[in-house]
Design a protein around this motif. Structure first.
Motif, PDB file in Angstrom:
ATOM      1  N   ARG A  60      56.355   3.105  -5.638  1.00  0.00           N
ATOM      2  CA  ARG A  60      57.796   2.936  -5.530  1.00  0.00           C
ATOM      3  C   ARG A  60      58.437   2.608  -6.879  1.00  0.00           C
ATOM      4  NH1 ARG A  60      60.473   1.081  -0.347  1.00  0.00           N
ATOM      5  NH2 ARG A  60      62.665   1.076  -0.891  1.00  0.00           N
ATOM      6  N   LEU A 100      56.457   8.142   4.660  1.00  0.00           N
ATOM      7  CA  LEU A 100      56.844   7.023   3.788  1.00  0.00           C
ATOM      8  C   LEU A 100      57.248   7.516   2.390  1.00  0.00           C
ATOM      9  CD1 LEU A 100      54.414   4.231   5.014  1.00  0.00           C
ATOM     10  CD2 LEU A 100      56.750   4.749   5.753  1.00  0.00           C
ATOM     11  N   THR A 103      60.998   8.139   3.148  1.00  0.00           N
ATOM     12  CA  THR A 103      61.876   6.972   3.264  1.00  0.00           C
ATOM     13  C   THR A 103      61.994   6.249   1.917  1.00  0.00           C
ATOM     14  OG1 THR A 103      59.998   5.779   4.258  1.00  0.00           O
ATOM     15  CG2 THR A 103      61.660   6.614   5.742  1.00  0.00           C
ATOM     16  N   ARG A 110      69.648   6.739  -2.600  1.00  0.00           N
ATOM     17  CA  ARG A 110      70.851   5.971  -2.260  1.00  0.00           C
ATOM     18  C   ARG A 110      71.207   4.997  -3.381  1.00  0.00           C
ATOM     19  NH1 ARG A 110      71.335   1.820   2.850  1.00  0.00           N
ATOM     20  NH2 ARG A 110      73.613   1.754   2.981  1.00  0.00           N
ATOM     21  N   TYR A 156      65.071   9.733   9.758  1.00  0.00           N
ATOM     22  CA  TYR A 156      65.703   8.938   8.701  1.00  0.00           C
ATOM     23  C   TYR A 156      66.654   9.785   7.854  1.00  0.00           C
ATOM     24  CZ  TYR A 156      62.463   5.238   9.958  1.00  0.00           C
ATOM     25  OH  TYR A 156      61.780   4.277  10.651  1.00  0.00           O
ATOM     26  N   SER A 158      68.532  12.143   8.869  1.00  0.00           N
ATOM     27  CA  SER A 158      69.779  12.247   9.626  1.00  0.00           C
ATOM     28  C   SER A 158      70.702  11.074   9.319  1.00  0.00           C
ATOM     29  CB  SER A 158      69.440  12.311  11.126  1.00  0.00           C
ATOM     30  OG  SER A 158      70.584  12.157  11.927  1.00  0.00           O
ATOM     31  N   VAL A 159      70.146   9.885   9.271  1.00  0.00           N
ATOM     32  CA  VAL A 159      70.962   8.687   9.017  1.00  0.00           C
ATOM     33  C   VAL A 159      71.494   8.676   7.584  1.00  0.00           C
ATOM     34  CG1 VAL A 159      70.999   6.171   9.034  1.00  0.00           C
ATOM     35  CG2 VAL A 159      69.582   7.410  10.691  1.00  0.00           C
ATOM     36  N   TYR A 160      70.619   8.959   6.632  1.00  0.00           N
ATOM     37  CA  TYR A 160      71.065   8.953   5.228  1.00  0.00           C
ATOM     38  C   TYR A 160      72.110  10.036   4.989  1.00  0.00           C
ATOM     39  CZ  TYR A 160      67.879   5.325   3.615  1.00  0.00           C
ATOM     40  OH  TYR A 160      67.257   4.116   3.415  1.00  0.00           O
ATOM     41  N   LEU A 162      74.225  11.424   7.496  1.00  0.00           N
ATOM     42  CA  LEU A 162      75.440  11.259   8.306  1.00  0.00           C
ATOM     43  C   LEU A 162      76.122   9.914   8.077  1.00  0.00           C
ATOM     44  CD1 LEU A 162      74.129  12.860  11.626  1.00  0.00           C
ATOM     45  CD2 LEU A 162      75.563  13.927   9.873  1.00  0.00           C
ATOM     46  N   SER A 163      75.359   8.891   7.703  1.00  0.00           N
ATOM     47  CA  SER A 163      75.972   7.568   7.516  1.00  0.00           C
ATOM     48  C   SER A 163      75.988   7.100   6.059  1.00  0.00           C
ATOM     49  CB  SER A 163      75.232   6.511   8.359  1.00  0.00           C
ATOM     50  OG  SER A 163      75.435   6.745   9.748  1.00  0.00           O
ATOM     51  N   PHE A 164      75.097   7.633   5.205  1.00  0.00           N
ATOM     52  CA  PHE A 164      75.008   7.111   3.838  1.00  0.00           C
ATOM     53  C   PHE A 164      75.363   8.144   2.768  1.00  0.00           C
ATOM     54  CE2 PHE A 164      71.373   4.193   5.556  1.00  0.00           C
ATOM     55  CZ  PHE A 164      72.300   3.383   6.188  1.00  0.00           C
TER      56      PHE A 164
ATOM     57  N   ARG B 141      70.079  13.404  16.367  1.00  0.00           N
ATOM     58  CA  ARG B 141      70.553  13.119  15.006  1.00  0.00           C
ATOM     59  C   ARG B 141      71.099  11.704  14.922  1.00  0.00           C
ATOM     60  NH1 ARG B 141      72.744  19.122  13.255  1.00  0.00           N
ATOM     61  NH2 ARG B 141      70.666  20.016  13.424  1.00  0.00           N
ATOM     62  N   PRO B 142      70.199  10.725  14.809  1.00  0.00           N
ATOM     63  CA  PRO B 142      70.634   9.331  14.764  1.00  0.00           C
ATOM     64  C   PRO B 142      71.540   9.072  13.571  1.00  0.00           C
ATOM     65  CG  PRO B 142      68.297   9.546  14.178  1.00  0.00           C
ATOM     66  CD  PRO B 142      68.735  10.866  14.698  1.00  0.00           C
ATOM     67  N   ILE B 143      72.436   8.107  13.722  1.00  0.00           N
ATOM     68  CA  ILE B 143      73.326   7.708  12.623  1.00  0.00           C
ATOM     69  C   ILE B 143      73.077   6.260  12.202  1.00  0.00           C
ATOM     70  CG2 ILE B 143      75.116   9.379  13.272  1.00  0.00           C
ATOM     71  CD1 ILE B 143      76.722   7.024  14.456  1.00  0.00           C
ATOM     72  N   SER B 144      72.123   5.603  12.838  1.00  0.00           N
ATOM     73  CA  SER B 144      71.740   4.240  12.420  1.00  0.00           C
ATOM     74  C   SER B 144      70.249   4.227  12.124  1.00  0.00           C
ATOM     75  CB  SER B 144      72.046   3.232  13.526  1.00  0.00           C
ATOM     76  OG  SER B 144      71.238   3.474  14.662  1.00  0.00           O
ATOM     77  N   LEU B 145      69.828   3.347  11.226  1.00  0.00           N
ATOM     78  CA  LEU B 145      68.399   3.212  10.939  1.00  0.00           C
ATOM     79  C   LEU B 145      67.654   2.713  12.171  1.00  0.00           C
ATOM     80  CD1 LEU B 145      68.601   1.867   7.291  1.00  0.00           C
ATOM     81  CD2 LEU B 145      67.803   4.113   8.041  1.00  0.00           C
ATOM     82  N   ALA B 148      66.981   5.813  14.077  1.00  0.00           N
ATOM     83  CA  ALA B 148      65.947   6.588  13.371  1.00  0.00           C
ATOM     84  C   ALA B 148      64.573   5.987  13.586  1.00  0.00           C
ATOM     85  CB  ALA B 148      66.266   6.650  11.877  1.00  0.00           C
ATOM     86  N   LEU B 273      79.115   0.303  10.962  1.00  0.00           N
ATOM     87  CA  LEU B 273      78.470   1.551  10.580  1.00  0.00           C
ATOM     88  C   LEU B 273      77.267   1.805  11.484  1.00  0.00           C
ATOM     89  CD1 LEU B 273      78.496   3.742   8.259  1.00  0.00           C
ATOM     90  CD2 LEU B 273      76.664   2.402   7.235  1.00  0.00           C
TER      91      LEU B 273
END
Lengths: 313, 313
Positions: A60, A100, A103, A110, A156, A158-160, A162-164, B141-145, B148, B273
């Motif tokens: 990482r 991993l 993620t 991000r 994951y 999808s979240v990054y 649609l939300s991030f 398509r989740p929008i929250s971790l 996900a 969010l």
């Protein structure tokens, strides 16, 4: 444009590097050389617009340092364990290398506000689903840890997306063939015939039938969707046209490597645990964008065998 | 029958322990007490058929030792971070507590040949999907971790069920209310009114409308599907009947806690969010098995508020 290609010394990743460079991108490629090989990118190493670093994405801190220094405009994430049978034998392998890595990458993208991502997914997310499978098909019930790890990564993404705010393109790869491949039926058959040119033993009854896609046609699909897919989170299916059985592949390889070798089949309807014996994609979304493969499935297999025999794996 | 309940000191987990014991199960409960609380299970601690151990499921060695010694017939896996907003604030939280707890558990169950598993999933796997959502709905398509991490867990469950022989039941929980809950609108509103009985400030415009299910009705659904769902991998949706808006909840809580308090709304259509403002499940699969909730959505909210006020959270 400056692209980071993960798995850049791998089978599909190295072909993508070739094409991005040809399009004028500056490319940084990373690879842990688990399946990737330097000889896939040796021809690029002297270019000023290409930079390679051996790096494990699970490191990482190393990943953070690379992205902080390199600041790509976009990331093409192809690093993965792509050997389904190996992933079922070691339950940590796909979780670590396929999910991993993803993620970790997402968190770093991000942090440094890298806004575009391509992700290499797979038809294995669907398990044994039947019919022509559309991108929105449900349910998704993978039967291999490889399929599970890619589906988990998609969750994951999808979240990054649609939300991030990381604009993301997912292409669910079909069976892809071509030079630089690291496993699969063509690879196995050529190696077995080189060891013993008199006979070829095939896992399973050889009746598994799938559409195969030549790697160059897959890279066309990636780059077309990359340019033309407008949404925050886009998923596409790419597939070969027509179908080729394992028996067809065995006969093509025998004819080009060791004509006259005896082919011996097993009795099972699949080659290994988690293998899906029959699979078909609905590719209409990608066709609507203007894509179609230049070679049909069996032509793709023939071309792959010829290129491998001419250039090595 | 001997059951291991993970998250057994939590909101839903402790209610499930109560019911399994009433049905004659011997129960081992584990909890890291991150959200769970001893007072949820204090009334069980003296029973000879109940055993509690404080254990973090990410402690792989501790989990291995427990399962090796305890050898349950079945595992009910409810341990999770269930606070969606907290999970978006710390990107590692849901991955660790919801997904990696699950993959660790699966590997240990496989090692010790524990053959049955229940998993608490969530409607959040669907993100902002519209209509009455069936178990086989796609895309996911989740929008929250949080969503996900639960979808990622499901991906691995599918493989362990379909390829490795662990018979698995997944219930995708809706909004669940009742005593022992640890967060959510009812929880927030009661706490705010206790701090200031003159006014209640509501995140968002209060028009978010969802079906709520009383925790006792949810446990009915779990146990019915556990008995009657025959497949290797079964997924069900449970939901309250009818819908209740956040405004309705605010008015019910005000009427019971601080009648006359002024309710003040924000302007956003969601509270945080990753919150999904409107959601509806198709529950026909569970209804076909013989389940229906005893209380409609708004009755469930009223009962939950009454029980919480009578017994504490």
């Amino acid at each position: 444009m400056h692209a980071l290609v993960t798995g850049g010394a791998g089978f599909i990743g190295s072909h993508l590097c070739d094409r991005l460079l040809a399009l004028g991108y500056r490319v940084t490629a990373i690879d842990n050389l688990h399946l990737g090989r330097m000889r896939n990118i040796d021809h690029l190493m002297a270019r000023p617009d290409f930079h390679f670093q051996q790096l494990d994405m699970l490191d990482r801190e190393g990943m953070d340092q690379l992205v902080a220094a390199d600041r790509p405009d976009a990331v093409f994430h192809l690093a993965a364990n792509s050997d389904i049978a190996a992933g079922n034998a070691n339950a940590e392998l796909d979780l670590q290398l396929n999910q991993l890595t993803t993620t970790t990458l997402l968190a770093i993208m991000r942090k440094y506000e890298i806004g575009r991502l391509f992700f290499a997914s797979t038809s294995a997310v669907f398990g044994e689903a039947e019919g022509n499978i559309h991108e929105n098909h449900g349910p998704l019930r993978p039967i291999s840890l490889y399929g599970a790890s890619k589906l988990a990564a998609e969750a994951y993404l999808s979240v990054y997306a649609l939300s991030f705010g990381i604009k993301t393109l997912v292409l669910r790869f079909p069976n892809v063939v071509g030079e630089r491949s690291t496993h699969g039926a063509i690879y196995d058959f050529i190696n077995r015939l080189k060891a013993d040119p008199t006979r070829l033993q095939v896992l399973g009854n050889g009746r598994q039938t799938k559409p195969y896609l030549y790697v160059g046609d897959l890279v066309d699909a990636i780059l077309l969707a990359w340019d033309k897919a407008p949404g925050a989170y886009e998923v596409f299916h790419a597939s070969g046209i027509g179908e080729t059985s394992v028996r067809d592949i065995a006969e093509i390889v025998v004819s080009k490597v060791a004509a006259g070798a005896a082919i011996e089949y097993g009795s099972e309807d699949r080659g290994w645990l988690g293998d899906v014996p029959r699979f078909s994609y609905d590719i209409s979304r990608l066709v609507t964008l203007g894509w179609s493969p230049k070679r049909k499935s069996t032509e793709a297999v023939e071309l792959a065998v010829e290129r491998i025999l001419a250039n090595g794996f």
